[in-house]
Design an enzyme around this catalytic site. Structure first.
Site: not given
Ligand code: GUN
Length: 304
Positions: A52, A96, A119
């Site tokens: 990311k 995350q 998100d």
């Molecule tokens: N953990 C697994 N997928 C995601 C996601 O799309 N966003 C976040 N913040 N954590 C995750």
């Protein structure tokens, strides 16, 4: 021959479309800014966060990676989020998941200002999703919708089955398919006769996190299959089962001692589906593309 839905190519398309929007913001106001909070050192989370941050930097956006120890308290994490909420140069805040057990994850999701919640996990944005009103959408389901649209896969009136009911994928996926006028069924570990329910699917989304669990007897011939799973297989007996009929996967396992497989058996999927997402290179790249798109959208709205 089944059509392979190439997530990397669609990721590139989406990122190319974002570049002029980012350039315009950078020229007229400032770069869009994304803050990513990573708590502890879960290996999978480390990989996702690295990817990311790299994409963000490659696009010329401001990226801030914040690492916190896995002993962190909820209060300390909330404090950090509060600071990011107040910063003018940060348009998106991503925490995350998963978080360590002592942290109150719901309090954390609630703390992120909804207009910076790239998100789409804040209860306000979840409510907007339920109402089919504008708001940032969870990136993986949003990426899947973008892929279906760009691949011209018709959804209206289709039988869609989503396996898995997580807040991050299954539930928002089902709602987005519903808003696209599909007839949607959500399945989970208590569903009776799961193979029979899955065999109804013209669009099958596998998102339950169980390695190659969906096999030929779950698949309606000609279905479009979206495989959200990402499982690393290291056990040789399990590898023999999941790689059966896939020479490339067998070779990968022999070379590396491990192989990445989704929630759908690769050879069964390739044989029976009309179109499918490979693992890796299917859904994963789209999650990142949508995170970037949500961040740019947030910057545009905040700077308008
Ligand atoms: N953990 C697994 N997928 C995601 C996601 O799309 N966003 C976040 N913040 N954590 C995750």
């Amino acid at each position: 021959m089944a059509r392979i839905l190439d997530g990397k190519a669609i990721n590139q398309q989406i990122l190319e479309e974002l570049k002029p929007r980012i350039a315009r913001l950078a020229q007229t106001r400032r770069k869009p800014g994304l803050a990513v909070i990573l708590v502890g050192n879960n290996p999978a989370s480390e990989i996702y966060v690295r990817s990311k941050v790299k994409t963000c930097v490659d696009l010329g956006m401001l990226s801030e990676e914040i690492r916190m120890p896995d002993t962190i308290s909820t209060a300390d994490l909330l404090d950090r989020i509060g600071t990011l909420n107040r910063r003018e140069d940060i348009d998106g805040i991503l925490v995350q998941m998963p978080l360590p057990r002592q942290v109150d994850s719901r309090a954390v999701l609630l703390a992120v200002q909804p207009d910076k919640d790239v998100d789409g996990f804040h209860p306000y944005n979840v409510g907007q999703l339920v109402a089919n009103a504008p708001a940032p959408r969870a990136c993986t389901p949003a990426g899947i919708m973008e892929m279906l649209k760009r691949s011209r896969i018709e959804l209206a009136g289709k039988e869609a089955v989503v396996v898995g009911r997580s807040d991050i994928v299954g539930k928002p996926m089902a709602l987005l398919l519903l808003h696209a006028h599909a007839t949607v069924t959500i399945c989970h570990s208590k569903t009776h006769d799961l193979p029979a329910v899955c065999r109804r699917a013209e669009i099958l989304v596998a998102a339950m996190g169980r390695t190659a669990f969906i096999t030929a007897d779950f698949i309606r011939p000609g279905a479009v299959i979206i495989d959200v799973g990402m499982n690393r297989v290291t056990d040789p007996a399990e590898a023999a089962r999941v790689c059966e009929g896939s020479p490339a996967k067998q070779a990968a396992f022999e070379k590396n001692g491990s192989v990445l497989v989704g929630d759908v058996h690769p050879a069964d999927m390739a044989e029976l589906a009309s179109a499918y997402t490979p693992v890796p290179g299917g859904v994963g790249p789209l999650t990142i593309a949508m995170l970037m798109a949500n961040t740019v959208q947030s910057a545009e709205s905040r700077l308008a």
